[in-house]
Design a protein around this motif. Structure first.
Motif, PDB file in Angstrom:
ATOM      1  N   PHE A   1       0.877  -1.213  -0.018  1.00 28.44           N
ATOM      2  CA  PHE A   1       0.013   0.038   0.123  1.00 28.44           C
ATOM      3  C   PHE A   1       0.762   1.206  -0.131  1.00 28.44           C
ATOM      4  O   PHE A   1       0.424   2.184  -0.497  1.00 28.44           O
TER       5      PHE A   1
ATOM      6  N   TYR B   1      -0.328   5.164   0.192  1.00 31.26           N
ATOM      7  CA  TYR B   1      -0.979   5.167   1.159  1.00 31.26           C
ATOM      8  C   TYR B   1       0.018   5.507   2.349  1.00 31.26           C
ATOM      9  O   TYR B   1       1.058   5.153   2.257  1.00 31.26           O
TER      10      TYR B   1
ATOM     11  N   LEU C   1      -3.632   2.854   5.447  1.00 29.44           N
ATOM     12  CA  LEU C   1      -3.714   1.552   5.604  1.00 29.44           C
ATOM     13  C   LEU C   1      -3.574   1.480   7.394  1.00 29.44           C
ATOM     14  O   LEU C   1      -2.436   2.049   7.804  1.00 29.44           O
TER      15      LEU C   1
ATOM     16  N   LYS D   1      -5.629   8.490   2.224  1.00 30.34           N
ATOM     17  CA  LYS D   1      -5.412   6.981   1.781  1.00 30.34           C
ATOM     18  C   LYS D   1      -4.593   6.354   2.907  1.00 30.34           C
ATOM     19  O   LYS D   1      -3.493   6.796   3.112  1.00 30.34           O
TER      20      LYS D   1
ATOM     21  N   GLY E   1      -8.226  -0.685   5.423  1.00 26.08           N
ATOM     22  CA  GLY E   1      -7.852   0.416   4.343  1.00 26.08           C
ATOM     23  C   GLY E   1      -8.865   1.508   4.324  1.00 26.08           C
ATOM     24  O   GLY E   1     -10.104   1.033   4.545  1.00 26.08           O
TER      25      GLY E   1
END
Lengths: 343, 799
Positions: free
Chosen positions: A120, A125, A190, A188, A214
Motif C-alpha cells: 500500500f 497510502y 492502511l 489514503k 484500508g
C-alpha cells in the motif's frame, strides 16, 4: 667410447620407467648434471677426429634435448599425478553440516503486516496507527455505532470504564485520522494493529487478534475502485489474478457494505476441504464509507466519497500457511516460529 | 432466522425455482444461509403393510416380518417393540438413502432382511419435533389407515417434508425476523408476486372496552390491549402445528400457539394474560418497580429501577417484553384473555434481559427493534386467528396508550449519484424495477427517483446510499469494473518509527532470534512481573477470565511465560524477541522491545564450541543494535542494577541516555529461574520511546588516516572491583589524542593471581592524524599511561 645410440635407448627406457619425482631428479642428475652422461659425451668430443666433430656434437646435443624433453614430460605427468593423489587424500564428507547460520524468523503476523504495508505504500497510502486503549467515541460513536445500537452486539467489548475500552476493530484508527485530516483531502490509509473482543479462545477464535483496515476518501471514489484495490491486495497476499466475489452485507460504518470472498487459493475454485467445496473463501469486509461517518468527522459527504475495507491477519496467515489453530499464533513455540524466515 | 420453504410457498409461488436457485439468489442478495435443514428426508421409502410378524428364533427382540409394499412382498427383520401384524408402516427398500446411510440387503442372526421398517427419527426428524402421539417415540412409526400400501409421498402427507433455510439476519434487517416482511423481501429477491393473508383491520371490532391502560414511562411509547371475553382452549389446527414445528417451537394449545404464530409472522411478541388475573381490568406500564418477581418459568428475578414492568392495581403481572408472570398466564381452563401488543424501548429491554440473564425470544426480538406498525399488525392478526381458531367472541374494542408515532417517509436518489458511487452505468428502468419489487412505489420526477419506504423498512432505509445498496443487492453486478482510485498524488512512506521497527526486527532476525507475539492481557499475579514497567496497570471492567484481566505494563511476564512454555516442551536454544506497545494509567503509550536468550546463541559450527547466551552476549547484542540505530556506545552510559528481585544483582545493568534509563538487561536470578523452571535466562527490556526521545546520530564519513599506527599489548594486574571501563577511560585520558583505540583481549582471574585482583590484557593503538609517530613519542606517552594506571587504579604490569 660411449655408444650414443645405446645411451639414447637406455635413457628413453629408464625415463619411461620412472614412477616418482625423486627418481626423476636422480635420473636428471645422472644424465644432465655436470658429471652426467651427456657431459661425459661432451668431454669425449676431444677424442673425436676433427672432421667428425660437428656431426658428433650435433648428435650429443640432440640427445641432450631429447632427454630434457622426456624428463620434462615425465615431470609433468608425475606432478599432476602427485597433485591428484594429494587431492584424493583431502576428500571430505560432502554431506556433513559443519556450519549452520543463525537465520532467525519474524512472526507470521509481522510478515503479513509488512507485506501489506509495502504494497500500500507503493500505492501512496500512509500507514496509520492508533491506541489500543481507545475511547468509545472513536471505536463506536464515530463509526456510526451509537450507544445501544444493535450492532454493538456484534462485537463483545472489553470495557475499561464507560468511555474507555480495548479497541474492537482498527476502524477506531480510521476515525481518528478522518477527524484529523478533514481538511487534507484525499485520505489514503492502511491501519494495521491489534484488536480485542470478549471471545473465548478456541481453534478459530481469539480474544486478541490483528486487523488491517484500508480507507480511501476523495472526490469520485467508487465501488469499482474498491474492487480494484481489493483485487490488488488479495493478489499481493495470495496470487495475482485471484478472483473476488462481493456479497452484500451490513456494517454500520459503510453503506453499501459487502463481504468479499476470494477464489480458493488451494484448489483454484474447483472445490476442496479448505473452501468446503464451494470454491470460495470468505476473506474480508468492505464497503463505501457511510455518509454519517464522513459528516461526523467534519467531511462534506456531498463532495467526497470513500471506501473502507478490513481484513483479519490471523485468517490470512492461517489460510496462507495452512495453520489450523489460531492459538498457535500466540503460543510462540519456537518449532512453529522458526519456519517463518520469509513471507 | 429460520425460513420454511413450505410456509413461504403460501405467499409466493415458488414453481420453477429449485432449492439451489432460491439459495443462490438469497446469498447474492446479502443473506448468509448458515444451514439448510431438511425436516425429514429419504429416498426409496414406501407405505407397506405387515402381513406376518413372528419372533426371531435366535433373538429376544427381533421380529421376522413379511411386508406387502404393493408390487412385492419383502422379508424384513425388525427390532421395534411395536412391530406387529396388520400395521401400516414406512418401508425403506434396499437402495433407499436415509440420513444414516443407504439400506443394503443383510442377514440378521441367520435370517435375510431386504429393507428396513422406519421410525421418523430414522428419516432425520428430530425427537423434539415429533408429535407427542407419534409411535416413533418408542419404535417404528404407525401410519393411519388413510395411507395406501405402495404410496411414496409419505413425509409430505405427514407434514414432515420441508426445507428450512437458517438465514443470518444483519442488525439492520430486523424486518426479516417477521415472516410477512421476509416474504416481501423474498418476493423482491425472487422477482415474484407476494400475497399475504388478508388480516389488516381485523381487530377493529368489538364493543366498548372495560379495560383501562396507561404507560407511566417513556420507554413504553405505545401499548395496545384488547379484552376477549370468550375463547375456547383446544389443540391447534394442523397448519399451525406444522409451522411451529418448522421453527422448532413446540405446539401447546391454540392460544399459546396463536401468540407464537403471530410473533413469527409480524415480528411482534404478544402476550396473552388470563383475564381472571386482572379482576379490576387495568394495566399500567411502570419503570420504578423494585423487588423480586416470579416469572412464568418459575424462576425469581430481581427487578430494579428502570426495568419495565406490567402492573395491575400496582401489582406486577409481567416483566415487560421479556416474560409473563406465573400468576397471569394462560391456563388449561382459561376462557377469557387480554391481548397485549406493545412497543418497549429496545435498549431498555436489552439492558434488563442481560442483567437478569433472561434473553427470551420476546426479549431478543424487542432488543433488535420492531417496525413502527408491528403492534397494529400483530393485534389485527391475533384477532383474525383467535376468531378463526379459538372461537373468539364477546370481543371488546382495542384500548391504547400512546401511539406508534409513525410518519411514512420517502428517500430521493438520482441515477447520476448512484452511478457515481458504484462506478457502473445503471439504467433508469433497472432502478425503478428494483424499487417496485421492493414495494417502494417509485416515482420519477425529472432527475429524482422518489422511493416511498414501507413501514417495515422505515428504520433501515433513510439515505440515498441505502437505496443504492438495495439496487446493488438486487441486480447482477458481477460485471462491475475493477479500477484504482484516480486522485491527486499522495505520498506513501513508512514513518520513522515504522522504519525503526523494521531495522530492529531485521537485525535481531539476522542474529538468529525468533520474533514472538504474545497476549496483552495478564492475570493479577502476572501483572506484577515487570521490568521497566510503564506505570500502574489498567484493569478491565468486565474481564472474561481471571487469566486475562489487566493490560500489561511490561513485556517481562509474557516473555517468561513464553520461555517457560518452550522449556517445558523440550525446546532448546530459545532466543526470542517481541516488540509491542504498552499502556498504563495516565501514561502515554510506550513501545518496548524485549529480548530473552536461553541456551546457545548464534550460528553453529562443528569445529567451534557454541556460544552460550550470557550477560555479555546480551550486552553485545544490545550495543550492536543501538549502534545500528544511530546510538553509538559513547552516548550510552551503563550502571549496575542490583535491586530488581528477578535479576542476578551483580550481573544486571541498566542503560541510560541523556541521563534517563531506557533499558535493563541481565541474567535472571537463580531463584527466579528455578521457581519458573526456566533453566537459565538472560533478559532485556528496552523502552524505545525513551531511547528515541534522543535523536539518532547522522552518519558522517571520516577521512582514513594515512599514517601508520603503533600498537602496544599490555597485561595489567588490577583490583577486582576496577572495571574495564575505568581502565580504558584512564588510558584514553592519559594518552590524550594519541590513543586511537583500546581493546580488551583477555581477562583472567584465579591461578597465580591474588583473590582481590584480576588480570586484564589490552591492546593500545597509538596514532596521530598529521604525522608518523616516532618511537620516542610513543614510549613517552605509553609511560605516562602506565604511570596514571598505577597512580589512579593501582594497576601494574604483570611480569
Amino acid at each position: 667410447m660411449i655408444d650414443i645410440k645405446k645411451l639414447k635407448e637406455e635413457a628413453l627406457k629408464e625415463i619411461a620407467d620412472i614412477k616418482d619425482l625423486p627418481t626423476l631428479e636422480e635420473k636428471r642428475l645422472f644424465y644432465l648434471s655436470r658429471k652426467g652422461e651427456i657431459q661425459k659425451l661432451m668431454l669425449a668430443m676431444k677424442e673425436i677426429p676433427r672432421e667428425d666433430k660437428p656431426s658428433y656434437g650435433q648428435k650429443v646435443n640432440e640427445l641432450k634435448n631429447l632427454i630434457s624433453e622426456e624428463l620434462a614430460k615425465k615431470q609433468e605427468v608425475l606432478t599432476s599425478f602427485a597433485m591428484n593423489e594429494k587431492l584424493k587424500s583431502e576428500k571430505i564428507d560432502l554431506t556433513l553440516d559443519s556450519y549452520t547460520p543463525a537465520l532467525g524468523s519474524l512472526h507470521p503476523l509481522t510478515l503479513i503486516t509488512e507485506q501489506l504495508e509495502d504494497a500500500f505504500v507503493g500505492l501512496g497510502y500512509s500507514i496509520a496507527e492508533g491506541p489500543e486503549v481507545e475511547l468509545d467515541l472513536y471505536n463506536f460513536e464515530r463509526a456510526n455505532i451509537p450507544y445501544d445500537h444493535p450492532a454493538r452486539d456484534m462485537q463483545d467489548t472489553f470495557y475499561i470504564d464507560p468511555t474507555t475500552l480495548l479497541r474492537t476493530h482498527t476502524t477506531a484508527i480510521q476515525m481518528r485520522v478522518l477527524e484529523a485530516s478533514a481538511d487534507k483531502m484525499p485520505i489514503k490509509l492502511l491501519c494495521p494493529g491489534k484488536v480485542y473482543r470478549r471471545d473465548d479462545d478456541d481453534a478459530t477464535h481469539s480474544h486478541q487478534f490483528m486487523q488491517a483496515e484500508g480507507l480511501v476518501v476523495g472526490e469520485g471514489i467508487t465501488l469499482a475502485d474498491l474492487k480494484g484495490t481489493l483485487e490488488f491486495m488479495i493478489g499481493t497476499l495470495f496470487k495475482e489474478g485471484t478472483p473476488l466475489r462481493f456479497r452484500p452485507s451490513y456494517f454500520p460504518f459503510t453503506e453499501p457494505s459487502f463481504e468479499v470472498d476470494m477464489g480458493c487459493h488451494v484448489c483454484g475454485g474447483k472445490g476442496c476441504n479448505v473452501c468446503k467445496g464451494t470454491g470460495w473463501i470468505e476473506i474480508l469486509g468492505s464497503g463505501m464509507v457511510h455518509p454519517h461517518v464522513l459528516e461526523m468527522a467534519g467531511i462534506d459527504s456531498k463532495k467526497y466519497t470513500g471506501f473502507a475495507f478490513g481484513v483479519g491477519l490471523e485468517r490470512i496467515a492461517m489460510l496462507k500457511y495452512g495453520i489450523s489453530d489460531i492459538r498457535d499464533l500466540y503460543t510462540n513455540d519456537i518449532r512453529f516460529l522458526k519456519d517463518f524466515k520469509r513471507f | 432466522m429460520r425460513m420454511s420453504l413450505n410456509w413461504l410457498s403460501n405467499f409466493i409461488n415458488l414453481d420453477g425455482l429449485s432449492e439451489e436457485d432460491i439459495i443462490n439468489k438469497i446469498i447474492k442478495a446479502g443473506f448468509e444461509v448458515e444451514e439448510v435443514l431438511h425436516l425429514g428426508q429419504g429416498t426409496g421409502i414406501v407405505v407397506g403393510e405387515v402381513l406376518e410378524c413372528i419372533d426371531h428364533p435366535n433373538s429376544d427382540h427381533l421380529h421376522i416380518t413379511k411386508v406387502n409394499i404393493g408390487d412385492e412382498v419383502l422379508d424384513i427383520v425388525c427390532g421395534a417393540l411395536n412391530c406387529r401384524k396388520g400395521l401400516k408402516v414406512i418401508v425403506a427398500k434396499v437402495g433407499a438413502k436415509l440420513p444414516g446411510g443407504e439400506i443394503k440387503p443383510s442377514v440378521l442372526r441367520g435370517v435375510p432382511s431386504n429393507g428396513m421398517l422406519c421410525s421418523l427419527l430414522e428419516l432425520g426428524i428430530s425427537k423434539d419435533l415429533l408429535d407427542e402421539s407419534s409411535a416413533s417415540h418408542i419404535g417404528i412409526e404407525e401410519l393411519p389407515d388413510s395411507f395406501e400400501v405402495g404410496e411414496t409421498d409419505i413425509l409430505k402427507k405427514l407434514g414432515y417434508e420441508d426445507t428450512i433455510l437458517d438465514l443470518s439476519i444483519y442488525a439492520n434487517r430486523q424486518d426479516c425476523l417477521a415472516m410477512f416482511s421476509l416474504a416481501k423481501e423474498m418476493g423482491a429477491i425472487l422477482n415474484r408476486e407476494v400475497t399475504l393473508p388478508n388480516y389488516l383491520g381485523k381487530s377493529n371490532v368489538g364493543k366498548p372496552s372495560t379495560l383501562k391502560v396507561a404507560s407511566a414511562t417513556s420507554n413504553c411509547p405505545h401499548y395496545m390491549a384488547k379484552v376477549i371475553n370468550k375463547v375456547s382452549l383446544k389443540p391447534s389446527v394442523d397448519w399451525m402445528k406444522k409451522v411451529l414445528r418448522s421453527y422448532g417451537i413446540k405446539a401447546i394449545n391454540n392460544l399459546v400457539d396463536i401468540s407464537n404464530i403471530v410473533m413469527l409472522e409480524t415480528g411482534q411478541p404478544l402476550h396473552f394474560f388470563d383475564l381472571r388475573s386482572n379482576p379490576n381490568r387495568n394495566i399500567t406500564v411502570v419503570d420504578d418497580y423494585c423487588g423480586e418477581y416470579v416469572a412464568l418459568d418459575g424462576n425469581t428475578y430481581n427487578i430494579t429501577n428502570g426495568d419495565l414492568m406490567i402492573t395491575s392495581d400496582l401489582k406486577p403481572i409481567a416483566i415487560a417484553g421479556i416474560m409473563g408472570g406465573e400468576g397471569s398466564k394462560v391456563l388449561d381452563d382459561t376462557t377469557s384473555i387480554i391481548i397485549e401488543s406493545a412497543a418497549f424501548d429496545y435498549a431498555q429491554i436489552r439492558r434488563t434481559a442481560n442483567r437478569i440473564g433472561l434473553m427470551s425470544e420476546a426479549a431478543s426480538r424487542f432488543s433488535k427493534g420492531l417496525e413502527p406498525l408491528a403492534q397494529e399488525k400483530a393485534m389485527d392478526r391475533a384477532v383474525d386467528l383467535l376468531i378463526k381458531y379459538a372461537d373468539a367472541e364477546e370481543i371488546e374494542e382495542t384500548v391504547t396508550a400512546g401511539s406508534n408515532n409513525y410518519v411514512p417517509h420517502t428517500v430521493e436518489e438520482t441515477l447520476s449519484h448512484l452511478n457515481g458511487l458504484i462506478g457502473k452505468e445503471y439504467q433508469l428502468e433497472e432502478v425503478v424495477d428494483v424499487l417496485k419489487r421492493l414495494d417502494f412505489a417509485p416515482e420519477v420526477e425529472g432527475e429524482e427517483i422518489i422511493a416511498h419506504i414501507p413501514s417495515y423498512r422505515a428504520n433501515d432505509i433513510k439515505l440515498r446510499e441505502d437505496i443504492d445498496e438495495e439496487i446493488v443487492r438486487l441486480t447482477d453486478f458481477d460485471d462491475l469494473k475493477s479500477t484504482l482510485p484516480f486522485l491527486t498524488t499522495t505520498i506513501g512512506k513508512l514513518s520513522t518509527r515504522q522504519s525503526l521497527r523494521r531495522d530492529i526486527r531485521d537485525l535481531l532476525m539476522n542474529q538468529g532470534l525468533n520474533e514472538a507475539v504474545t497476549y496483552t492481557l495478564l492475570s493479577d499475579k502476572e501483572k506484577e512481573l515487570t521490568v521497566l514497567s510503564l506505570g500502574e496497570s489498567i484493569a478491565l471492567a468486565s474481564p472474561l477470565s481471571d487469566a486475562r484481566k489487566n493490560i500489561r505494563t511490561s513485556l517481562f511476564a509474557s516473555m517468561v511465560n513464553t520461555l517457560a512454555y518452550n522449556v517445558a516442551h523440550g525446546n532448546e536454544d530459545i532466543n526470542l524477541f517481541e516488540l509491542s506497545s504498552l499502556y498504563a494509567k495516565e501514561k502515554d503509550k510506550h513501545e518496548h522491545l524485549a529480548i530473552m536468550l536461553h541456551g546457545e546463541f548464534g550460528s553453529k559450527s562443528l569445529k567451534e564450541k557454541p556460544m552460550k547466551a550470557d550477560y555479555y552476549v546480551m550486552k553485545g547484542l544490545i550495543y550492536g543494535l543501538l549502534d545500528k540505530l544511530g546510538y553509538a556506545a559513547e552516548r550510552i552510559s551503563l550502571e549496575g542494577e542490583e535491586n530488581i528481585s528477578f535479576f542476578h544483582p551483580y550481573r544486571t545493568a541498566k542503560l541510560l541516555i541523556a541521563g534517563e534509563v531506557f533499558a535493563v538487561f541481565g541474567e535472571l536470578h537463580p531463584s527466579f529461574v528455578k521457581e519458573k523452571k526456566l533453566g537459565s535466562a538472560i533478559y532485556a527490556e528496552i523502552d524505545l520511546d525513551v531511547l528515541t526521545s534522543q535523536k539518532p546520530s547522522s552518519i558522517k564519513s571520516k577521512e582514513i588516516n594515512k599514517y601508520p599506527a603503533v600498537t602496544r599489548d599490555i597485561s595489567l594486574l588490577i583490583n577486582k572491583d576496577t572495571t574495564a571501563h575505568d581502565i580504558i577511560k584512564c588510558i584514553k585520558k592519559a594518552g590524550k589524542s594519541l590513543v586511537s583505540n583500546v581493546k580488551v583481549f583477555d581477562v583472567f582471574e584465579g591461578k597465580d593471581i591474588a583473590n582481590d585482583k584480576r588480570s586484564l590484557s589490552l591492546t593500545i593503538t597509538y596514532l596521530a592524524k598529521d604525522r608518523t609517530l616516532t618511537t620516542e613519542e610513543v614510549n613517552k606517552t605509553h609511560d605516562e599511561v602506565l604511570k596514571d594506571l598505577a597512580d589512579k587504579y593501582q594497576a601494574f604490569l604483570r611480569n
